[in-house]
Design an enzyme around this catalytic site. Structure first.
Site, PDB file in Angstrom:
ATOM      1  N   HIS A   1       0.829  -1.219   0.000  1.00  0.00           N
ATOM      2  CA  HIS A   1       0.000   0.000   0.000  1.00  0.00           C
ATOM      3  C   HIS A   1       0.863   1.270   0.000  1.00  0.00           C
ATOM      4  O   HIS A   1       0.775   2.108  -0.906  1.00  0.00           O
ATOM      5  CB  HIS A   1      -0.879   0.048   1.249  1.00  0.00           C
TER       6      HIS A   1
HETATM    7  C1  BDR Z   1      -3.040   1.244   5.163  1.00  0.00           C
HETATM    8  O1  BDR Z   1      -3.343   0.865   6.494  1.00  0.00           O
HETATM    9  C2  BDR Z   1      -2.163   0.638   7.227  1.00  0.00           C
HETATM   10  O2  BDR Z   1      -2.265  -0.472   8.061  1.00  0.00           O
HETATM   11  C3  BDR Z   1      -1.067   0.506   6.200  1.00  0.00           C
HETATM   12  O3  BDR Z   1       0.157   0.969   6.739  1.00  0.00           O
HETATM   13  C4  BDR Z   1      -1.533   1.359   5.054  1.00  0.00           C
HETATM   14  O4  BDR Z   1      -1.154   2.707   5.212  1.00  0.00           O
HETATM   15  C5  BDR Z   1      -3.655   0.234   4.213  1.00  0.00           C
HETATM   16  O5  BDR Z   1      -5.040   0.212   4.358  1.00  0.00           O
END
Ligand code: BDR
Ligand code: CA
Length: 314
Positions: A244
């Protein structure tokens, strides 16, 4: 070309840490400041993790590290330690530099100072809940408006959420802040789950790449991502992990990695069942007076993954 000044706002979990490695190993970027925000874990741990990653990478030209919001604007904090570990970095302290206590400036002031100093050349890469950015906006919208662009990882347009059925984690944690930033009129690029779910790195590939490196950085990356990937295996059935936050940094390096649509995107903050849901006007029903943002709808997966691996294992 001169490197682009960036500020990274992070709730330093495992994919945030990979995003930091990608940023520091990318000559196109010059990281001027890192601000931390409560999200995956408590903010003090986020700040410590930033220092641990900077020490691991032996960053000489150290950016400002500033600590930010301890909780979302209105709602209580929801953490994700089951995904990122109790310490936020996979609970493998033996493979990472020891965390040390030090004093840090405040995130909001740091964000505003960077906007003032670098103006339209500055990109803010926000890879956690948007609390700090919303607070900076509330404090001084005039200075905040000077920023060139905010790239925010968050939201889920046409895919299921990862925090409940409809919401993505960052926007679920602080929907009020996300609403504020997306309606600020600042140039924003949203990187939602729709595109980050296209970029999976498999455990086997991490092991293969790490084996070809001898340094402690590669070993640390392999170790701190282990539990994150085990979580994906246990809950989603694949032995790997989503990238992500690295994708948001990838887009700061090369905006052409994603295809975007310029539409109104809002975030539900009051809904009984829909907290944190992104409401995206993809069919352009709303009138043109509504604020619009660029939202990523497709990604060049191969190019992104190549960039990611080339830089991560440097
Ligand atoms: C996002 O949520 C967090 O747990 C991760 O670091 C990322 O930024 C993904 O949904
Ligand atoms: Ca994050």
């Amino acid at each position: 070309m001169k490197p682009k000044p960036i500020l990274i706002d992070t709730d330093t979990g495992v994919d945030d840490a990979m995003a930091l490695v990608l940023a520091f190993n990318s000559p196109e970027l010059s990281v001027k400041a890192i601000t931390t925000v409560a999200g995956n874990i408590d903010v003090a741990k986020c700040t410590r993790n930033v220092e641990r990653i900077l020490d691991l990478l032996n960053v000489q030209d150290r950016p400002i590290v500033a600590e930010g919001a301890r909780r979302p604007l209105r709602l209580p904090l929801l953490r994700a330690s089951e995904v990122h570990g109790k310490d936020g970095l996979g609970d493998v302290p033996e493979y990472l530099p020891r965390s040390r206590k030090s004093k840090h400036p405040r995130a909001v002031e740091t964000i505003l100072r960077c906007c003032d100093l670098y103006g339209s050349r500055l990109t803010i890469v926000a890879i956690g809940p948007l609390t700090n950015l919303a607070l900076a906006w509330k404090k001084n919208p005039r200075v905040m408006r000077k920023v060139g662009r905010i790239v925010t990882m968050g939201g889920a347009l046409r895919v299921q959420g990862n925090t409940g059925p409809v919401a993505e984690f960052n926007y679920f944690v602080d929907p009020d802040a996300a609403h504020m930033v997306l309606n600020s009129g600042i140039s924003v690029t949203v990187i939602p789950l729709d595109v980050t779910h296209q970029a999976v790195v498999m455990r086997k590939e991490m092991e293969y790449r790490a084996r070809r490196r001898t340094g402690r950085v590669a070993l640390a990356i392999l170790k701190f991502t282990e539990a994150y990937m085990k979580y994906h295996l246990d809950t989603l059935g694949f032995n790997g992990g989503y990238l992500h936050d690295p994708m948001a940094v990838g887009v700061a390096i090369n905006p052409g990695l994603v295809k975007t649509r310029n539409v109104h995107v809002d975030v539900e903050s009051r809904g009984t069942y829909t907290r944190g849901m992104t409401v995206t006007d993809l069919q352009e029903h709303l009138d043109s007076s509504q604020t619009t943002v660029d939202v990523a709808v497709a990604v060049d997966r191969e190019r992104f993954l190549k960039l990611f691996h080339d830089r991560l294992w440097k």
